[in-house]
Design a protein around this motif. Structure first.
Motif, PDB file in Angstrom:
ATOM      1  N   LYS A 197       0.817  -1.219   0.000  1.00 59.74           N
ATOM      2  CA  LYS A 197       0.000   0.000   0.000  1.00 59.74           C
ATOM      3  C   LYS A 197       0.851   1.270   0.000  1.00 59.74           C
ATOM      4  CE  LYS A 197      -1.066  -0.307   4.979  1.00 59.74           C
ATOM      5  NZ  LYS A 197      -0.130  -1.417   5.282  1.00 59.74           N
ATOM      6  N   SER A 198       1.954   1.267   0.745  1.00 63.82           N
ATOM      7  CA  SER A 198       2.828   2.451   0.734  1.00 63.82           C
ATOM      8  C   SER A 198       3.517   2.597  -0.617  1.00 63.82           C
ATOM      9  CB  SER A 198       3.868   2.358   1.847  1.00 63.82           C
ATOM     10  OG  SER A 198       3.244   2.568   3.093  1.00 63.82           O
ATOM     11  N   THR A 199       3.867   1.460  -1.235  1.00 64.46           N
ATOM     12  CA  THR A 199       4.467   1.509  -2.572  1.00 64.46           C
ATOM     13  C   THR A 199       3.490   2.141  -3.553  1.00 64.46           C
ATOM     14  OG1 THR A 199       5.707  -0.497  -2.089  1.00 64.46           O
ATOM     15  CG2 THR A 199       5.494   0.107  -4.403  1.00 64.46           C
TER      16      THR A 199
ATOM     17  N   VAL B 191      -5.921   7.780   1.305  1.00 63.94           N
ATOM     18  CA  VAL B 191      -5.201   7.629   2.556  1.00 63.94           C
ATOM     19  C   VAL B 191      -4.801   6.163   2.761  1.00 63.94           C
ATOM     20  CG1 VAL B 191      -7.370   7.436   3.853  1.00 63.94           C
ATOM     21  CG2 VAL B 191      -5.313   8.116   5.045  1.00 63.94           C
ATOM     22  N   VAL B 192      -3.558   5.978   3.167  1.00 59.14           N
ATOM     23  CA  VAL B 192      -3.079   4.641   3.518  1.00 59.14           C
ATOM     24  C   VAL B 192      -3.081   4.541   5.028  1.00 59.14           C
ATOM     25  CG1 VAL B 192      -0.987   3.240   3.649  1.00 59.14           C
ATOM     26  CG2 VAL B 192      -1.678   4.209   1.472  1.00 59.14           C
ATOM     27  N   THR B 193      -3.729   3.506   5.564  1.00 57.25           N
ATOM     28  CA  THR B 193      -3.840   3.466   7.028  1.00 57.25           C
ATOM     29  C   THR B 193      -4.033   2.065   7.574  1.00 57.25           C
ATOM     30  OG1 THR B 193      -5.042   4.416   8.889  1.00 57.25           O
ATOM     31  CG2 THR B 193      -6.354   3.830   6.962  1.00 57.25           C
TER      32      THR B 193
ATOM     33  N   LEU C 230      -5.087  16.196  -5.723  1.00 56.41           N
ATOM     34  CA  LEU C 230      -5.148  14.959  -4.939  1.00 56.41           C
ATOM     35  C   LEU C 230      -4.394  15.137  -3.627  1.00 56.41           C
ATOM     36  CD1 LEU C 230      -5.771  11.858  -4.908  1.00 56.41           C
ATOM     37  CD2 LEU C 230      -3.576  11.540  -6.079  1.00 56.41           C
ATOM     38  N   LEU C 231      -5.056  14.743  -2.544  1.00 59.23           N
ATOM     39  CA  LEU C 231      -4.388  14.783  -1.243  1.00 59.23           C
ATOM     40  C   LEU C 231      -4.054  13.349  -0.838  1.00 59.23           C
ATOM     41  CD1 LEU C 231      -3.542  16.515   1.254  1.00 59.23           C
ATOM     42  CD2 LEU C 231      -5.777  15.972   2.228  1.00 59.23           C
ATOM     43  N   LEU C 232      -2.776  13.090  -0.609  1.00 56.66           N
ATOM     44  CA  LEU C 232      -2.332  11.756  -0.213  1.00 56.66           C
ATOM     45  C   LEU C 232      -1.880  11.793   1.245  1.00 56.66           C
ATOM     46  CD1 LEU C 232      -0.114  10.891  -3.332  1.00 56.66           C
ATOM     47  CD2 LEU C 232      -2.470  10.173  -2.894  1.00 56.66           C
ATOM     48  N   ALA C 233      -2.303  10.799   1.995  1.00 59.01           N
ATOM     49  CA  ALA C 233      -1.920  10.766   3.416  1.00 59.01           C
ATOM     50  C   ALA C 233      -1.413   9.372   3.769  1.00 59.01           C
ATOM     51  CB  ALA C 233      -3.108  11.139   4.285  1.00 59.01           C
ATOM     52  N   ASP C 234      -0.251   9.336   4.383  1.00 54.90           N
ATOM     53  CA  ASP C 234       0.361   8.060   4.776  1.00 54.90           C
ATOM     54  C   ASP C 234       0.283   7.919   6.292  1.00 54.90           C
ATOM     55  OD1 ASP C 234       1.766   5.749   4.945  1.00 54.90           O
ATOM     56  OD2 ASP C 234       3.648   6.542   4.136  1.00 54.90           O
ATOM     57  N   GLU C 235      -0.630   7.101   6.757  1.00 58.02           N
ATOM     58  CA  GLU C 235      -0.851   6.880   8.194  1.00 58.02           C
ATOM     59  C   GLU C 235      -0.950   8.213   8.950  1.00 58.02           C
ATOM     60  OE1 GLU C 235      -1.486   4.055   9.444  1.00 58.02           O
ATOM     61  OE2 GLU C 235      -0.476   2.494   8.302  1.00 58.02           O
ATOM     62  N   PRO C 236      -1.876   9.074   8.597  1.00 57.79           N
ATOM     63  CA  PRO C 236      -1.905  10.423   9.201  1.00 57.79           C
ATOM     64  C   PRO C 236      -2.259  10.431  10.690  1.00 57.79           C
ATOM     65  CG  PRO C 236      -3.863  10.076   7.878  1.00 57.79           C
ATOM     66  CD  PRO C 236      -2.980   8.902   7.632  1.00 57.79           C
TER      67      PRO C 236
END
Lengths: 275, 223
Positions: free
Chosen positions: B47-49, B199-201, B165-171
């Protein structure tokens, strides 16, 4: 050309304050002698060429400050200035001098005076005071070169040290740089900001360094002037030195900042994040 | 609604010594305007990739990727950087604010990089801080702010250039439950106001708040 006060070192023994008499000749003594013998202007003393001789009673007409001459630093003897004819009679030299100074009106007349004095009689040797100064300062020129060599070695070592510190400090910011790259800051912006900061730090560091150097120089001068009782300045922070220090610091700071920032800015953000 | 993200058969492979790691195995994903998508899955599922590819900070080995109508899978480093500046907002787990700058200056950073003039930039930054509820903290530096406040500043910074686009990694990864709930509410409000969010979470509450949840496993999207 005229005879003036002779600048000769004279052994003066004994030297003591005595009761006032007729119209004595005047002398000038250096401040070190004045301080050690407790003499002031107006005091009467006896000067003689050898201990035990009757000598002449003279009045102290002036107290002369020592010249800022490195050649005099290690000399402990006292100096007394007498009128030339008085000195001649005191020493029993008659009408004779070993050395005398001639003040000229300019560079042109100096050359003319040299030619005329040298041609006046066999054995006359005239020299420019600047040439004499160079000749007598050779030892100090060598010492000065040693100091310069030590200074250059110190600067080179400091430069390498500073370069390493700067590289490390910028490297500590790899996550900041990575974040800046992720939010879209260009390589040029990142490198520019680091270089600007490095330049500001370098200038501030230079200013601080100049302050510390000035204070250290003042302390050194005060200490050794007191130890050797001389007005000579042992340490001098000149404008040239300040400019050199600031320029060197600025160049080092900017170059090391640029190298470090460029390396980081060209590394992939994910690598900087350690992924 | 038009697709902001159009990913087709994305493959990302890493070489680790002799071994090839298949981080993504042909992922296709479309995210439409005003969508709020949560990507969830176990650690190492890719998912982070995928988020890195969507954020144009990494390139796929094969496949095609368009963001806001522009092909981004083969952009040069300089063009990718400029694209991120103007079209993508990033929110990180650890905020990554500049410690030497105030909250307002942090928000102004991408605006300045985009060439916005001083007064306009300041007003825009203050509006954004107002939006995330930190107008009164504009002069505070990150070290003077709580974790939740720092994350809100980071969100304001991410929104600065009106990204597509707003991207969030484990916000919410670094926040306590209460502050995390505030952050979830803020993301919902952002999306309600028109921001497209991916969002990745691992946070189930954050994923539940999204309009669509994408499940990943072993480098693939499930279902």
């Amino acid at each position: 050309m005229r005879s003036r006060l002779a600048f000769l070192v004279l052994l003066v023994v004994p030297l003591r304050a005595i009761a006032p008499q007729g119209n004595p000749r005047s002398i000038a003594i250096d401040e070190r002698l004045a301080a050690d013998a407790g003499l002031r202007v107006g005091d009467r003393v006896v000067v003689a060429s050898e201990p035990g001789l009757p000598g002449d009673t003279v009045v102290v007409a002036g107290i002369v400050q020592r010249r800022a001459d490195p050649a005099e630093i290690a000399r402990g003897e006292y100096r007394v200035r007498l009128h030339l004819d008085h000195l001649q009679s005191l020493l029993g030299y008659g009408d004779r001098v070993d050395r005398f100074g001639v003040k000229t009106r300019g560079a042109g007349s100096t050359g003319d005076a040299l030619s005329r004095i040298n041609a006046a009689a066999f054995g006359f040797r005239a020299h420019r005071s600047a040439d004499v100064a160079v000749e007598t300062s050779r030892t100090f020129a060598v010492v000065s070169r040693f100091h310069r060599a030590i200074g250059v070695i110190t600067i080179v070592a400091s430069a390498i040290f500073l370069l390493c510190i700067m590289l490390l400090k910028v490297d500590e910011r790899r996550r900041d740089v990575a974040a800046l790259r992720l939010i879209g800051c260009s390589t040029r912006t990142i490198v520019g900001s680091v270089v600007l900061e490095a330049a500001a730090v370098a200038v501030l560091g230079s200013v601080a360094g100049i302050g510390v150097g000035g204070a250290a120089s003042w302390i050194v001068n005060r200490h050794y002037q007191a130890v050797y009782r001389t007005p000579l300045r042992f340490s001098i922070v000149t404008g040239d030195i300040v400019l050199l220090a600031v320029a060197l610091s600025l160049v080092l700071g900017v170059v090391s900042g640029w190298l470090a920032a460029r390396r980081l800015a060209h590394t992939a953000p994910l690598t900087l994040f350690g992924r | 609604m038009s697709a902001i993200v159009d990913a087709r058969a994305l493959v990302r492979e890493y070489r680790m010594g002799e071994e090839i790691v298949h981080a993504l195995r042909g992922v296709s994903l479309a995210v439409h305007e005003r969508e709020y998508v949560a990507i969830v899955g176990p650690s190492g599922c890719g998912k982070s990739t995928l988020l890195n590819l969507l954020g144009v900070i990494d390139r796929p080995t094969t496949g095609e990727l368009s963001i806001a109508g522009e092909r981004v899978d083969r952009l040069s480093d300089a063009r990718a950087t400029d694209f991120r500046l103007r079209r993508i907002g990033f929110v990180f787990q650890r905020f990554y604010l500049m410690q030497a700058l105030t909250a307002r200056e942090n928000v102004e950073l991408p605006l300045a990089e985009a060439g916005m003039a001083g007064t306009e930039r300041r007003d825009r930054a203050l509006d954004l801080l107002d939006y995330v509820g930190l107008r009164k903290r504009e002069r505070h530096r990150p070290s003077q702010l709580s974790g939740g406040e720092q994350q809100r500043v980071a969100i304001a910074r991410a929104l600065a250039n009106r990204p597509a686009l707003l991207l969030a990694d484990e916000p919410t990864g670094e926040l306590d439950a209460y502050t995390g709930a505030e952050m979830i509410a803020l993301f919902e409000r952002l999306n309600a106001d028109g921001t497209t969010i991916v969002v990745v979470t691992h946070d189930e509450d954050l994923a539940r708040a999204a309009k669509r949840v994408v499940h990943m496993r072993d480098g693939e999207i499930l279902g």
